[in-house]
Design a protein around this motif. Structure first.
Motif, short mmCIF file in Angstrom:
data_model
loop_
_atom_site.label_atom_id
_atom_site.label_comp_id
_atom_site.label_asym_id
_atom_site.label_seq_id
_atom_site.Cartn_x
_atom_site.Cartn_y
_atom_site.Cartn_z
N PHE A 39 0.55 -5.04 -1.37
CA PHE A 39 0.79 -3.97 -0.41
C PHE A 39 2.12 -4.17 0.29
CE2 PHE A 39 -3.26 -2.02 -0.79
CZ PHE A 39 -3.21 -0.84 -0.06
N TRP A 90 5.22 -1.45 0.09
CA TRP A 90 5.63 -0.65 1.24
C TRP A 90 7.05 -0.99 1.68
CZ3 TRP A 90 3.14 3.38 1.11
CH2 TRP A 90 1.75 3.47 1.11
N PHE A 131 9.50 0.56 -0.74
CA PHE A 131 9.50 2.00 -0.52
C PHE A 131 10.33 2.36 0.71
CE2 PHE A 131 6.79 5.98 0.41
CZ PHE A 131 7.57 6.77 -0.43
N GLY A 132 10.14 1.59 1.79
CA GLY A 132 10.90 1.83 3.01
C GLY A 132 12.39 1.63 2.81
N CYS A 144 4.79 -3.98 8.27
CA CYS A 144 5.15 -2.75 8.97
C CYS A 144 6.53 -2.85 9.63
CB CYS A 144 4.09 -2.41 10.02
SG CYS A 144 2.52 -1.89 9.29
N TYR A 203 9.24 -2.38 6.57
CA TYR A 203 9.62 -1.07 6.02
C TYR A 203 10.08 -0.10 7.09
CZ TYR A 203 4.87 1.03 6.79
OH TYR A 203 3.70 1.52 7.31
N THR A 206 5.52 7.14 4.18
CA THR A 206 4.38 6.25 3.94
C THR A 206 3.11 6.83 4.55
OG1 THR A 206 5.03 4.93 5.89
CG2 THR A 206 5.75 4.14 3.73
N GLN A 256 -0.37 7.23 2.73
CA GLN A 256 -1.53 6.61 3.37
C GLN A 256 -2.61 7.63 3.72
OE1 GLN A 256 0.85 4.82 6.36
NE2 GLN A 256 1.30 2.98 5.17
N SER A 309 -4.35 0.77 5.08
CA SER A 309 -3.49 1.96 5.14
C SER A 309 -3.56 2.62 6.51
CB SER A 309 -3.91 2.96 4.06
OG SER A 309 -3.72 2.43 2.77
N ALA A 345 -1.60 0.45 9.00
CA ALA A 345 -0.15 0.54 8.76
C ALA A 345 0.40 1.88 9.20
CB ALA A 345 0.15 0.30 7.28
N SER A 346 -0.36 2.97 8.97
CA SER A 346 0.14 4.30 9.31
C SER A 346 0.29 4.48 10.81
CB SER A 346 -0.81 5.37 8.76
OG SER A 346 -2.06 5.34 9.43
N ASP A 383 3.32 1.41 12.13
CA ASP A 383 4.73 1.78 11.89
C ASP A 383 5.17 2.89 12.84
OD1 ASP A 383 3.42 3.99 10.81
OD2 ASP A 383 4.09 3.66 8.75
#
Length: 474
Positions: free
Chosen positions: A19, A23, A26-27, A169, A172, A184, A188, A325, A328-329, A332
């Motif tokens: 994970f 992430w 991706f960030g 977190c 990213y 993200t 998520q 998820s 993290a959502s 961040d």
């Protein structure tokens, strides 16, 4: 020892590493297009409806929804999960406010910009204190939730899980800024919706609603009692807590200011409707605990422990993916929004008014790292359960509900009354929290704050000029 847990420590650690790498990469990829502080902080103010609704829904699916909703259902019964579903009112009622914010402050950056311009510096200073207390409480609860999740599912040390989610977190968000946050969040949100549906479906094949009801009726009837006094107080308290969380928080103001025109209201309504059933599903999980003979060492571990016990290793992986998820959502989003407040309201407004765009961008990134480190330090002792920690902040944020609403729509409320409302409301909420219980803190805070605001409107002989907010915030 690992056999006592649904996941082996090795599998739990592998999931975290995969994970994390995914992430952060991706960030980094998303952040390549950031050229200015406005790009980094507000994604260029061009967020469309799909991403807007997803980020609203995913950000509101926090440790509250995935871990605290089961905890409070375990403690308060039916009203625990129904009460948490009422928090959707925060998103739904913020919809018209988001439209108003975009109209009044097209060039604004933070909620602090509004409070400073509308009410003056005394109210602004107090608002920043309230925002800081809430942000730290939420950040710490999210960090703690990451540690609790890994510990409950795989037996990995609490501190390892807590450190992992913070590093991921911060990583990213640092690379990608708000673009990474909303992108993200979209992924998520899809994971959360699919995961919750899968968990609910698998759970109902193993434990029926009828059998759970019979077990509770025989052995824990109070959990089904709709007149359970503490649970009823929690229901109303949670409504005002949720309103205070959203109405004051820069997490949501950032979204209102970054969404395209005409998108904000629709996005918050859609996000609220998508979020509404999730606490019902996660709360039901906790009601199955007595039937399964599960009595967690800490109430905030009941959700993942029950799901893992019923669903086995595959179910435990699904639970991990969904909860991780969800955490993290929110984490961040909170890191980004709190860093914006530090950059705009502390650094630029108080320390370096002439700071250029690249200096602000650099300070914003430093602020994200500093918040991550501070959160890690505060998470180390694990001093309280998630529910107790979050509801402590309710005494603070509920005092801002009426000052924010009237500040956006009623020109007669002055800064002195708004300041008094937030200060005395917070004090009343803290007294209730300490002397009665966490389930009345937000209720008392909002009641006192609203009363003072109403007196202020009745007594006021001045009117605020809305044109002052329509200019770009300096």
């Amino acid at each position: 020892m690992s056999s006592a847990y649904a996941l082996t420590p090795q599998l739990g650690l592998t999931l975290v590493v995969l994970f994390g790498l995914g992430w952060i990469a991706f960030g980094y990829w998303l952040g390549r297009s950031n050229r200015s502080h406005e790009d980094f902080a507000l994604a260029g103010r061009q967020v469309g409806l799909a991403l807007a609704a997803a980020t609203a829904m995913a950000t509101w699916v926090t440790s509250n929804t995935t871990l605290v909703a089961p905890q409070l259902t375990y403690q308060f019964g039916v009203w625990g999960m129904v009460g948490y579903s009422f928090a959707a009112l925060g998103l739904l009622l913020f919809a018209p406010l988001a439209k108003r914010i975009k109209q009044l402050m097209p060039g604004g950056y933070t909620a602090g910009d509004f409070v400073r311009s509308r009410y003056g510096k005394p109210a602004w200073y107090l608002f920043l204190v309230i925002s800081a207390v809430y942000a730290l409480a939420w950040l710490v609860s999210l960090g703690m939730a990451g540690g609790i999740l890994l510990q409950a599912l795989s037996g990995l040390d609490y501190h390892l899980g807590m450190t992992a989610i913070l590093v991921i977190c911060v990583g990213y968000t640092l690379f990608g800024g708000f673009k990474a946050v909303i992108a993200t969040d979209f992924v998520q949100a899809v994971i959360i919706i699919i995961g919750v549906v899968v968990v609910a479906g698998l759970l109902l094949t193993q434990v029926s609603v009828t059998s759970v009801h019979e077990q509770l009726t025989q052995q824990h009837p109070q959990l089904l009692d709709l007149l359970f006094p503490a649970a009823i107080m929690f229901l109303f308290n949670n409504i005002f807590f949720g309103l205070g969380e959203i109405f004051h928080s820069n997490v949501w103001w950032t979204r209102a200011l970054s969404f395209k025109s005409q998108v904000g209201a629709k996005a918050f309504v859609l996000g609220g409707l998508l979020w509404l059933p999730i606490p019902i599903v996660t709360g039901f999980i906790a009601l199955a605990a007595p039937q399964l003979g599960i009595f967690p060492p800490s109430a905030d571990m009941v959700g993942p422990m029950v799901a893992a016990a019923v669903l086995g290793k595959v179910g435990a992986v699904v639970v991990f993916v969904v909860v991780f998820s969800a955490l993290a959502s929110s984490l961040d989003s909170l890191l980004a929004a709190s860093a914006d407040l530090l950059t705009r309201d502390v650094y630029q407004q108080q320390l370096r008014p002439q700071a250029n765009d690249q200096q602000l961008l650099k300070v914003n990134r430093y602020s994200i790292v500093a918040l991550g480190i501070l959160t890690w330090l505060l998470c180390l002792p694990q001093l309280a359960t998630l529910g107790a920690l979050l509801n402590f902040a309710g005494a603070f944020v509920a005092s801002t509900i009426m000052p924010i609403i009237l500040g956006l729509y009623q020109p007669k409320l002055t800064g002195s009354y708004a300041t008094a409302a937030m200060l005395l409301g917070t004090c009343a909420g803290l007294v209730g929290y300490l002397l009665i219980g966490f389930y009345v803190a937000a209720l008392l805070s909002c009641l006192i704050s609203s009363s003072i605001c109403m007196i202020g409107v009745i007594r006021s002989r001045s009117r605020f000029d809305w044109q002052l907010l329509q200019q770009r915030q300096d």
